[in-house]
Design a protein around this motif. Structure first.
Motif, PDB file in Angstrom:
ATOM      1  N   TRP A 154       0.837  -1.214   0.065  1.00 17.31           N
ATOM      2  CA  TRP A 154      -0.134   0.005   0.032  1.00 17.31           C
ATOM      3  C   TRP A 154       1.010   1.340   0.116  1.00 17.31           C
ATOM      4  O   TRP A 154       0.490   2.293  -0.845  1.00 17.31           O
ATOM      5  N   ALA A 155       2.072   1.132   0.853  1.00 23.09           N
ATOM      6  CA  ALA A 155       2.723   2.353   0.994  1.00 23.09           C
ATOM      7  C   ALA A 155       3.549   2.775  -0.459  1.00 23.09           C
ATOM      8  O   ALA A 155       3.696   3.833  -0.950  1.00 23.09           O
ATOM      9  N   LEU A 156       4.050   1.675  -0.901  1.00 27.13           N
ATOM     10  CA  LEU A 156       4.600   1.595  -2.325  1.00 27.13           C
ATOM     11  C   LEU A 156       3.816   2.149  -3.389  1.00 27.13           C
ATOM     12  O   LEU A 156       4.164   3.120  -4.168  1.00 27.13           O
ATOM     13  N   LEU A 157       2.475   1.485  -3.207  1.00 28.07           N
ATOM     14  CA  LEU A 157       1.528   2.152  -4.413  1.00 28.07           C
ATOM     15  C   LEU A 157       1.235   3.556  -4.360  1.00 28.07           C
ATOM     16  O   LEU A 157       0.773   4.394  -5.078  1.00 28.07           O
ATOM     17  N   SER A 158       1.225   3.958  -2.778  1.00 25.69           N
ATOM     18  CA  SER A 158       1.087   5.424  -2.687  1.00 25.69           C
ATOM     19  C   SER A 158       2.065   6.207  -3.276  1.00 25.69           C
ATOM     20  O   SER A 158       1.863   7.500  -3.942  1.00 25.69           O
ATOM     21  N   ALA A 159       3.465   5.905  -3.126  1.00 28.21           N
ATOM     22  CA  ALA A 159       4.400   6.537  -3.584  1.00 28.21           C
ATOM     23  C   ALA A 159       4.616   6.773  -5.105  1.00 28.21           C
ATOM     24  O   ALA A 159       4.634   7.709  -5.772  1.00 28.21           O
ATOM     25  N   ILE A 160       4.147   5.486  -5.836  1.00 29.60           N
ATOM     26  CA  ILE A 160       3.923   5.739  -7.140  1.00 29.60           C
ATOM     27  C   ILE A 160       2.749   6.429  -7.775  1.00 29.60           C
ATOM     28  O   ILE A 160       2.747   7.124  -8.667  1.00 29.60           O
ATOM     29  N   CYS A 161       1.716   6.266  -7.273  1.00 31.99           N
ATOM     30  CA  CYS A 161       0.712   7.251  -7.389  1.00 31.99           C
ATOM     31  C   CYS A 161       0.979   8.722  -7.319  1.00 31.99           C
ATOM     32  O   CYS A 161       0.621   9.636  -8.084  1.00 31.99           O
ATOM     33  N   TYR A 162       1.658   9.048  -6.121  1.00 29.28           N
ATOM     34  CA  TYR A 162       2.064  10.356  -5.612  1.00 29.28           C
ATOM     35  C   TYR A 162       3.113  10.831  -7.164  1.00 29.28           C
ATOM     36  O   TYR A 162       2.654  12.191  -7.535  1.00 29.28           O
ATOM     37  N   ALA A 163       4.027   9.974  -7.463  1.00 29.54           N
ATOM     38  CA  ALA A 163       4.766  10.338  -8.439  1.00 29.54           C
ATOM     39  C   ALA A 163       4.132  10.522  -9.758  1.00 29.54           C
ATOM     40  O   ALA A 163       4.379  11.440 -10.602  1.00 29.54           O
ATOM     41  N   LEU A 164       3.184   9.767  -9.980  1.00 28.18           N
ATOM     42  CA  LEU A 164       2.286   9.906 -11.086  1.00 28.18           C
ATOM     43  C   LEU A 164       1.397  11.378 -11.125  1.00 28.18           C
ATOM     44  O   LEU A 164       1.331  11.874 -12.272  1.00 28.18           O
ATOM     45  N   THR A 165       1.338  11.508  -9.959  1.00 36.27           N
ATOM     46  CA  THR A 165       0.478  12.933  -9.842  1.00 36.27           C
ATOM     47  C   THR A 165       1.388  14.094 -10.060  1.00 36.27           C
ATOM     48  O   THR A 165       1.020  14.830 -10.903  1.00 36.27           O
ATOM     49  N   MET A 166       2.693  14.019  -9.455  1.00 32.47           N
ATOM     50  CA  MET A 166       3.539  14.997  -9.994  1.00 32.47           C
ATOM     51  C   MET A 166       4.049  15.161 -11.388  1.00 32.47           C
ATOM     52  O   MET A 166       4.151  15.989 -12.050  1.00 32.47           O
ATOM     53  N   PHE A 167       4.069  13.729 -11.826  1.00 35.21           N
ATOM     54  CA  PHE A 167       4.625  13.786 -13.317  1.00 35.21           C
ATOM     55  C   PHE A 167       3.412  14.152 -14.178  1.00 35.21           C
ATOM     56  O   PHE A 167       3.780  14.969 -15.209  1.00 35.21           O
ATOM     57  N   THR A 168       2.053  14.073 -14.034  1.00 36.95           N
ATOM     58  CA  THR A 168       1.221  14.325 -15.016  1.00 36.95           C
ATOM     59  C   THR A 168       0.968  15.897 -14.622  1.00 36.95           C
ATOM     60  O   THR A 168       0.654  16.543 -15.689  1.00 36.95           O
ATOM     61  N   SER A 169       0.890  16.380 -13.418  1.00 37.61           N
ATOM     62  CA  SER A 169       0.428  17.896 -13.153  1.00 37.61           C
ATOM     63  C   SER A 169       1.622  18.696 -13.861  1.00 37.61           C
ATOM     64  O   SER A 169       1.454  19.927 -14.087  1.00 37.61           O
ATOM     65  N   LYS A 170       2.751  18.405 -14.201  1.00 36.94           N
ATOM     66  CA  LYS A 170       3.914  18.928 -14.779  1.00 36.94           C
ATOM     67  C   LYS A 170       3.482  19.470 -16.322  1.00 36.94           C
ATOM     68  O   LYS A 170       3.869  20.476 -16.572  1.00 36.94           O
ATOM     69  N   THR A 171       2.362  18.679 -16.713  1.00 39.37           N
ATOM     70  CA  THR A 171       2.054  18.938 -18.164  1.00 39.37           C
ATOM     71  C   THR A 171       0.854  19.677 -18.292  1.00 39.37           C
ATOM     72  O   THR A 171       0.282  20.189 -19.184  1.00 39.37           O
TER      73      THR A 171
END
Length: 299
Positions: A154-171
């Motif tokens: 769960w913690a690892l998935l939260s980190a991955i989703c947070y990274a995807l959030t940052m990655f997507t929001s940059k665009t």
């Protein structure tokens, strides 16, 4: 240096660092808690958006709106996974794994955008992985059952989703911070409504409701207001440093209020993770990238 903006961001990160402590005292599961959080954030930030008159000057673009909706799915999933991790493991351990997000951003950039990933960054990524194994406990990797029940996934998935959030929001560049968050929390309400078990809200104490509303109004609405209002006036390097106030506060509260005492191996794992993350953020190769991005933004 914008001192007022620095103070706002420090306060925002310090408050967010207490979210784990609030979460475990709400008395409701992760999905229902995030659902309430989305409602509170929508009302608070939506109200601020209308009061400031930002909704009148907002320029909507279909492509950007689509990206914002996708980003909303990622950020809401990130919240649910993080809160589920809090249910199964220590806040300090969950937060340490959650803060692997910058490493995942680096990996996504290398895989999806063909951005160059230096040898030292690859080494730092491996060190983070080793550190995460140490803090969860090697004994939890002896069987799949123990591994999945440890909360690590769960913690690892939260980190991955947070990274995807940052990655997507940059665009996303056209929408204001208020519009961005307003759409994302609306997405959360729509996503989670069919999954909610509303019977969990019956029998809650006054204390439970204080913590529930606290996570929604304070940790989401107020913190996001401070966050978005401050980062626009600070450099990338300063923001990268100050966001570490969040995990520091979380770990301190876990140790002081919840009596968390990490083993020697767990302490070593936490140091490995944050040491590698700090190196990744402030390494010479990353400073070059940041300088080029800021130069491009100012031109």
């Amino acid at each position: 240096m914008n001192v007022a903006a620095m103070i706002k961001l420090c306060v925002a990160m310090a408050i967010f660092g207490s979210i784990g402590f609030f979460t475990i005292h709400t008395g409701i599961p992760a999905v229902e808690l995030v659902f309430v959080r989305c409602i509170c954030a929508t009302l608070f930030l939506g109200g601020m958006w209308f009061v400031t008159g930002g909704h009148k000057t907002e320029v909507w673009d279909k492509k950007e709106l689509g990206k914002t909706i996708i980003c909303g799915v990622f950020i809401v999933s990130n919240w649910v996974f993080l809160f589920k991790a809090f249910e199964q493991m220590s806040i300090s351990i969950a937060i340490s794994i959650y803060n692997l997000a910058p490493i995942f951003v680096l990996i996504f950039g290398a895989v999806l955008l063909a951005e160059k990933m230096g040898m030292y960054s690859i080494f730092a990524t491996l060190i983070c992985f080793v550190g995460s194994i140490f803090i969860v406990g090697i004994d939890n990797f002896t069987s799949l059952e123990d591994f999945f029940s440890s909360g690590f996934v769960w913690a690892l998935l939260s980190a991955i989703c947070y990274a995807l959030t940052m990655f997507t929001s940059k665009t996303i560049h056209g929408l204001s911070a208020y519009a961005l968050t307003f759409v994302q929390t609306i997405v959360g309400i729509i996503m989670l409504f069919p999954l909610c078990d509303f019977t969990v809200f019956s029998g809650l104490t006054t204390s439970n409701w204080i913590y529930i509303l606290g996570t929604g109004i304070i940790h989401t609405g107020f913190v996001y207001y401070l966050f978005f209002d401050s980062i626009r006036n600070l450099s990338t390097v300063v923001v990268s440093v100050l966001v570490f106030v969040d995990p520091v506060v979380a770990i301190l509260l876990d140790a002081i209020l919840l009596s968390f005492r990490p083993s020697l191996l767990q302490t070593f794992g936490i140091l490995l993770i944050f040491g590698s993350i700090l190196y990744t953020v402030f390494s010479p190769e990353q400073k070059v990238v940041v300088h080029e991005q800021e130069k491009g933004a100012s031109s």
